[in-house]
Design a protein around this motif. Structure first.
Motif, mmCIF file in Angstrom:
data_model
loop_
_atom_site.group_PDB
_atom_site.id
_atom_site.type_symbol
_atom_site.label_atom_id
_atom_site.label_comp_id
_atom_site.label_asym_id
_atom_site.label_seq_id
_atom_site.Cartn_x
_atom_site.Cartn_y
_atom_site.Cartn_z
ATOM 1 N N MET A 788 0.063 6.857 -5.226
ATOM 2 C CA MET A 788 -0.648 5.589 -5.096
ATOM 3 C C MET A 788 -0.426 5.049 -3.685
ATOM 4 S SD MET A 788 0.204 3.738 -8.746
ATOM 5 C CE MET A 788 1.960 4.088 -8.661
ATOM 6 N N LYS A 789 -1.387 4.331 -3.174
ATOM 7 C CA LYS A 789 -1.283 3.794 -1.823
ATOM 8 C C LYS A 789 -0.477 2.504 -1.804
ATOM 9 C CE LYS A 789 -5.616 5.875 -0.286
ATOM 10 N NZ LYS A 789 -6.971 5.639 0.290
ATOM 11 N N ALA A 790 -0.024 2.136 -0.600
ATOM 12 C CA ALA A 790 0.795 0.929 -0.429
ATOM 13 C C ALA A 790 0.043 -0.321 -0.867
ATOM 14 C CB ALA A 790 1.215 0.815 1.032
ATOM 15 N N LYS A 791 -1.293 -0.264 -0.812
ATOM 16 C CA LYS A 791 -2.107 -1.428 -1.203
ATOM 17 C C LYS A 791 -1.895 -1.770 -2.673
ATOM 18 C CE LYS A 791 -6.802 -3.239 -0.774
ATOM 19 N NZ LYS A 791 -8.215 -2.949 -0.420
ATOM 20 N N GLU A 792 -1.692 -0.717 -3.490
ATOM 21 C CA GLU A 792 -1.447 -0.925 -4.922
ATOM 22 C C GLU A 792 -0.137 -1.695 -5.140
ATOM 23 O OE1 GLU A 792 -1.451 -0.800 -9.069
ATOM 24 O OE2 GLU A 792 -3.088 -0.450 -7.628
ATOM 25 N N LEU A 793 0.872 -1.368 -4.330
ATOM 26 C CA LEU A 793 2.155 -2.067 -4.430
ATOM 27 C C LEU A 793 1.994 -3.538 -4.040
ATOM 28 C CD1 LEU A 793 5.228 -2.123 -4.865
ATOM 29 C CD2 LEU A 793 5.504 -1.337 -2.504
ATOM 30 N N GLU A 794 1.198 -3.778 -2.982
ATOM 31 C CA GLU A 794 0.960 -5.165 -2.550
ATOM 32 C C GLU A 794 0.316 -5.978 -3.664
ATOM 33 O OE1 GLU A 794 -1.283 -5.116 1.057
ATOM 34 O OE2 GLU A 794 0.219 -3.953 2.155
ATOM 35 N N GLU A 795 -0.620 -5.351 -4.375
ATOM 36 C CA GLU A 795 -1.290 -6.036 -5.486
ATOM 37 C C GLU A 795 -0.291 -6.391 -6.589
ATOM 38 O OE1 GLU A 795 -4.455 -7.084 -6.157
ATOM 39 O OE2 GLU A 795 -4.871 -6.728 -4.026
ATOM 40 N N ARG A 796 0.578 -5.447 -6.887
ATOM 41 C CA ARG A 796 1.562 -5.679 -7.949
ATOM 42 C C ARG A 796 2.563 -6.774 -7.570
ATOM 43 N NH1 ARG A 796 3.297 0.204 -10.521
ATOM 44 N NH2 ARG A 796 1.185 1.042 -10.799
ATOM 45 N N LEU A 797 2.899 -6.821 -6.274
ATOM 46 C CA LEU A 797 3.895 -7.795 -5.827
ATOM 47 C C LEU A 797 3.371 -9.227 -5.841
ATOM 48 C CD1 LEU A 797 5.590 -5.868 -2.861
ATOM 49 C CD2 LEU A 797 6.648 -6.529 -5.021
#
Length: 908
Positions: A788-797
């Protein structure tokens, strides 16, 4: 039991020796010198109270000061850390008084007080509240209460011993009318032993006063091993543990099949341990991997080249530079440097880059930083590996070691304990060991003796090597053996703690302690009488037995003085190891087992105090033996007159188990929570440790753990307050209905703490999200899919960002909005009740942990308290056995859990 001869040979000949007889003049002089009426209660440790200085000190007072105390803020109304020294009300009883300590030497060897000599501080004192359920309304001193309780338990022991002997005596004298019936009964027993035998953790037994008498325990040889029955008749069964915890998987479904040796018939010859034995030997550590050419040891700033052997020794020290407790120890440095320079001499010494010889003579000029950085870097790399990589490496290692983890013992599979040969390195030792820092040499196959069945295939040694010897000793329980180079001790590969052999050894130890029940009153009566004996040898022996019985001292003299550290026990105490403080206080200070410092202040019987004064009488001085007419062999030989196989070490097990048994009998199965039941058990265990003098120092991490637990309790209180505020958000009228106090913020939760806690909750949520994201990515990669891309982590955070915004809004508006789907007052009231229960449980856990900080409950429970007592408590109070025994301990004590599973009246 007095000596038969006045001319008993001396136990020891070094130093000044006491007179063979104690004259009446000396006795009277000591009586006159110690004439006091204000004796402190005898038989207890008084480290939990002050020692009053006295102008009549026999010895110089110790210079070691007490550790300073550190005050703490409260973590709850029921948990108070203030060091006010008062008892207070029982509802607000302080957990325990805190102490600031320097370095702490942790030990799992025993429950004795531990402390490092270097710190110059005494071990922390046991707090008054550490005892548990003492009445705060009673002003009676704690020591007096403990002494009375100990005396009461000893009276019960004496009464029970007489009853047991009376019943056994009566059973041995049947009336003429019953003789024939008894013979017929005996005949039936011979014909059908299997039907007559009952599973009771022993062999066929008969109850006497609720006590199961072991059929044969007349010698101190290993317990008779129970052989496997014929394969066609006896099947290995899985034991069924006591009540399991809710929602927990029944581990017995996946466990290996267990050999129920306690149900199997006995072998005729108990000295034969096995008929067939097959195993695959041992696993050797990997060979040394040389350092890269650019990584060198520096001497006086100059990089030096070493032989592979010397480089390996240097790497031992360099790799552990972060262990300042060891590498900063002058003894450690001296021993290492001696061995290192010897290795240099053997292998050609050190050379500079031009090949010139460098003479290494000063340890302080050695610089190991480059070596440390290299190994530290490798360690960091290993830790940084992905979970998948770590699992793959572990799987590969497990596959290599799989053939060595088990052996075949009389046709059944048994787990092997320490099948790995210890790698070379620097010896650390325990406590203040004089050989710390010495080089532990690599163990070669040529040093190892293999023990295996005659018809079994002998395991192959590594290529190019051969075993020292191969033998077929079926009276031995070890699989392999070698001698290490530090202390010359023999190392053995044995079966694991959960194996049948180890289980039988544990069973036999506790049965031996149970047997002591029948004789304890006579032993105590005799040594009390001999405390006044005219013969010095008898009086010394009686005094030693008193100290071993009352204060759980080890006997001593159980070592090779040439190969081991100068440690002592009761029989080998020196003049300087005890300090006498009138009227009846004895201060012990010596290096005990594993070179761990034993320090304790105890009150003794006035006659014992007088005897010790006589044993220390001039011209004796430092270095002279206290018990100069006694050694461990003589002491144990004397004890066998009371009971076959009895030795000094049995008293520790007996006192702990009998005390625990007595305390558990007094408990009533009242309607209390599960956590309260667990605490009830721990309170009894704690009393056992204190009454039997099993203590430990406060762990270095205890303070931090208690603070963390305090924060968790505060966190729950904050959560409860927010939940109540949500009730007001839904229905503001509830404030009038329930009262304003119901919705007030707990007085412990000030604004500064709330802001800090909110920041912690936000960060904790972020960390959880990041870890979950990382694990999911690792799984995707392992499955051959894209990360998964870092953008997915940003969304979750963003969830954590929203929580942060919510807290800021609440702090500004002083209002908490209702959360969740379909919020109702009833839902929030139910949530509040659950939070109250969690808070109460955690307060109990905090109180329990604080009370246990100076008592090694685990060691007492594993080594000294008969595990069947824990099983009986779990059954009686309907508590899952997992609350007391971990999975490893349940496997180790499987015999105890299963053997009395169907018995409701088992007693120690």
């Amino acid at each position: 039991m007095s000596s038969d001869s006045d001319d008993m040979p001396l136990a020891k000949s070094n130093g000044r020796v006491s007179e063979a007889h104690i004259s009446k003049a000396v006795d009277k002089a000591m009586d006159k010198a110690g004439a006091r009426s204000d004796y402190a209660p005898a038989g207890v440790s008084i480290r939990n109270g002050p020692v009053i200085e006295d102008s009549m000190d026999v010895d110089e007072p110790l210079t070691n000061g007490n550790a300073k105390r550190k005050a703490r803020t409260s973590i709850g109304k029921a948990v108070n850390y203030k060091d006010d020294g008062s008892d207070g009300d029982s509802d607000a009883k302080p957990l325990a008084k805190r102490q600031k300590t320097k370095k702490v030497v942790n030990s799992d060897s025993d429950d004795e007080p531990l402390a490092s000599k270097k710190t110059g501080r005494l071990p922390p004192k046991a707090s008054e509240t550490a005892i548990g359920e003492e009445s705060s309304e009673d002003d009676e001193p704690l020591n007096t209460k403990l002494a009375k309780q100990k005396a009461s338990i000893e009276k019960k022991a004496a009464k029970e011993a007489k009853e047991i002997r009376a019943k056994e005596s009566k059973a041995k004298k049947p009336t003429p009318k019953k003789v024939m019936k008894k013979e017929e009964s005996d005949s039936e027993e011979d014909v059908k032993p299997a039907k007559k035998r009952k599973s009771n953790g022993a062999s066929a037994t008969k109850k006497t006063n609720g006590v199961k008498k072991e059929a044969s325990s007349d010698s101190d040889v290993p317990l008779k091993k129970k052989a496997a029955a014929k394969k066609s008749n006896v099947k290995n069964e899985k034991t069924s543990p006591i009540k399991k915890g809710k929602g927990k998987k029944d581990e017995s479904e996946e466990a290996e099949e267990v050999y129920k040796w306690w149900d199997a018939p006995k072998k005729e010859d108990d000295s034969i341990k096995w008929d067939t034995l097959q195993h695959n030997g041992v696993v050797f550590p990997p060979e040394y991997e040389p350092l890269p050419k650019n990584v060198k040891l520096l001497y006086d700033g100059v990089p030096v080249t070493l032989s592979i052997e010397a480089e390996e020794v240097a790497s031992f020290f360099g790799a552990m530079l972060n262990s300042t407790h060891n590498v900063g120890n002058p003894t450690f440095q001296k021993n290492f440097f001696t061995d290192f320079t010897e290795e240099l001499k053997k292998t050609g010494g050190a050379k500079d880059k031009d090949g010139n010889k460098v003479s290494i003579k000063d340890f302080s000029k050695l610089d190991f930083k480059r070596i440390f950085e290299y190994y530290d870097g490798k360690s960091t790399e290993r830790k940084a590996r992905s979970t998948a990589e770590k699992k793959a490496e572990k799987a590969a290692k497990d596959e290599i070691e799989a053939p060595y983890t088990h052996c075949t013992w009389d046709g059944r599979k048994e787990q092997v304990g320490n099948f790995r040969v210890e790698p070379p390195g620097l010896f650390r030792g325990r406590g203040e060991h004089p050989k710390t820092g010495r080089v532990k040499k690599r163990v070669l196959p040529e040093q190892i003796t293999i023990n295996i069945g005659k018809d079994a295939m002998v395991p192959s040694p590594p290529e190019g090597h051969k075993w020292k010897a191969v033998q077929h000793d079926n009276k031995a329980t070890w699989l392999a053996m070698w001698q290490e180079n530090i202390n010359g001790a023999y190392k053995y590969v044995m079966l694991a703690a959960k194996s049948s052999i180890k289980g039988q050894s544990d069973f036999k130890k506790f049965e031996k302690a149970r047997e002591l029940k029948k004789h304890i009153d006579r032993i105590r009566k005799d040594y009390t009488k001999d405390l006044h004996s005219e013969l010095m040898a008898d009086r010394q022996r009686a005094t030693a037995v008193y100290l071993i019985d009352k204060f759980a001292l080890r006997a001593g003299n159980e070592k090779d003085a040439e190969n081991e550290a100068e440690t002592v026990g009761c029989c080998s105490l020196k003049f300087e190891h005890i300090t006498l403080k009138p009227p009846n206080t004895v201060i012990f200070d010596f290096l005990g087992k594993d070179s761990i410092r034993f320090y304790d202040e105890v009150t003794v019987d006035p006659q014992v105090f007088k005897n010790l004064k006589i044993f220390k009488k001039s011209p004796k001085k430092d270095g002279d033996d206290i018990f100069d007419r006694l050694n461990t062999g003589q002491l144990n030989k004397h004890l066998t007159n009371y009971m076959p196989g009895l030795s000094a070490k049995v008293f520790r097990t007996y006192n702990a188990s009998f005390t625990m048994s007595t305390l558990l009998k007094e408990l009533q199965n009242v309607d209390i929570s599960l956590q309260e039941k667990v605490k009830l058990y721990n309170d009894c265990n704690r009393k056992v440790a204190i009454l039997c003098n099993h203590k430990r120092t406060v762990g270095a991490s205890h303070e931090a753990q208690m603070e963390k637990m305090g924060d968790r309790i505060k966190g729950l209180k904050y959560q409860k307050w927010r939940t109540k505020q949500m009730i007001l958000d839904i229905d503001p009228k509830q404030k009038k209905k329930k009262g304003a106090d119901f919705f007030e913020l707990d007085e412990e939760l000030d604004e500064a703490w709330i802001l800090e806690h909110q920041a912690f909750l936000v960060q904790e949520l972020r960390t959880k999200i990041e870890k979950k994201f990382q694990k999911e990515n690792e799984k995707l990669v392992a499955d051959g899919e894209k990360e998964m891309k870092a953008k997915e982590l940003e969304e979750r955070l963003k969830v954590a960002d929203d929580l942060e915004k919510k807290f800021k809004k609440e702090n500004k508006s002083k209002k908490v909005e209702a959360e969740g789907k379909g919020p109702t007052v009833e839902k929030y009231e139910a949530a509040t009740k659950k939070l109250d229960e969690r808070i109460a449980t955690m307060l109990l856990q905090a109180e329990d942990r604080e009370g246990n900080k100076e008592v090694a409950l685990g060691t007492s429970k594993i080594n000294y308290i008969d595990p069947r007592l824990t099983v009986v408590f779990a059954k009686k109070f309907d508590v899952p056995i997992e609350k007391f025994f971990s999975k490893t301990l349940r496997e180790k004590f499987n015999w105890a859990i299963d053997s009395i599973a169907d018995e409701d009246d088992w007693e120690f």
